[in-house]
Structure formats: C-alpha cells, structure tokens
Design a protein around this motif. Structure first.
Motif: not given
Length: 188
Positions: A58-63
């Motif tokens: 989810a963090f990488q998707q937000r990035v």
C-alpha cells in the motif's frame, strides 16, 4: 489559509518527539502532521494517531500515485513519508503544521515550504548519550540500535542545513530555547 510549518529532525534518541510533545502545550495554533510508515506498530501506537500504518504494498502504491510530499526508505524495507493529504488537512484547519521527520525528510519539507518553514535540528549532547537513550527506551533490539547509531553519524553532519540547531543536553532548557525560537518565527 496558513502555510507555516515547523519541522523537527534529529537522529533517533535525540529527544525531538519529547520536545514536540512539551511544545504542543504552549501553542494552540499547532497541528501535528501524522507520518505514514510501512513498519509494524510498536506497543501502544495507534493508526491515524501515531502514524498511518500501511502495508509495504500500500505504501508503494501511494508512492506510485504521487500521494507523498516526501518519503524515504529509512531502513531496509522500512519507509516513512509525509502524505500530501496531511498538508491539505492541516492547512484547511488554519493551523501551523508540526513535522517530526527524519533528517532527509526535514530537508525536503524545508525545500518545499521555503521561508514559510522553520527547520529545527535537535542535536544530542554526544553519541554516547544518544546510545544510552536508545537503550533506555527498551523498544530496540541490539541490531536496531546499531543501525540507528550508524545512521545518526551521517545525520549529524546535516545539521548545518537546518535553520537552527538545539542541543538537547538539558530538556527544560532545550524546550525553552525552542519555544522562544518558534515564537520569533511565528511573529514574522
């Protein structure tokens, strides 16, 4: 809309979070920016209060979506960042944004806000005191302490890039010095 920001950066264990908590009692115009992370919560930490706890995916998707003002993989597989939505939320409330961020995050946020930001570097009195503080937390493994101390020597070299350096050798004095510095900044 208020766009003033005060950011605190320091090596882990310098006391920046303790100083911020004490200052929150002095200034009713402050609102704390909650950082996002993909690390697991420590005991007592709450999602949306201490951090926004995201899965690594989810963090990488937000990035990838461009949701972060700044972010960094601080330790292997452990990312932290400032969501743009936090800036919007706090500005919408007309408050002064308070950031508790790693050193690179502080430099990036200062670059974004320019003269509307006061960048404060909290300096430990020594590496030995820093190590003692990390150990006294009781939340760190030996490996984690070694990683944090290794990173702190690099971070200490970045202090000149901040507007002011506060040496936290006496907490009350450091809080008072920081409070006075912030009051002068807010008067501008």
């Amino acid at each position: 809309m208020n766009r003033k920001a005060i950011l605190f950066s320091a090596p882990s264990g310098s006391g920046k979070t303790t100083i911020i908590k004490k200052l929150m009692n002095y200034f009713d115009c402050f609102e704390f920016s909650i950082s996002a992370t993909c690390r697991k919560p420590r005991e007592g930490e709450r999602d949306g209060v201490d951090y926004y706890f995201l899965s690594p995916e989810a963090f990488q998707q937000r990035v990838a979506n461009g949701d972060f003002l700044e972010w960094e993989e601080v330790y292997t597989n452990t990312c932290y960042g400032t969501l743009k939505s936090e800036i919007d939320r706090i500005c919408g409330n007309g408050k002064v944004m308070i950031f508790d961020v790693d050193v690179n995050g502080g430099i990036n946020i200062k670059r974004f806000f320019g003269n509307d930001a006061l960048a404060i570097f909290v300096m430990p009195p020594s590496i030995e005191v820093l190590e003692q503080r990390l150990r006294s937390r009781g939340t760190e493994t030996e490996e984690s302490i070694r990683k944090r101390l290794g990173r702190s020597s690099k971070e200490l070299n970045e202090a000149p890039r901040f507007d002011v350096t506060i040496v936290n050798d006496d907490l009350q004095r450091a809080v008072e010095e920081t409070r006075q510095t912030i009051e002068k900044f807010l008067e501008k």
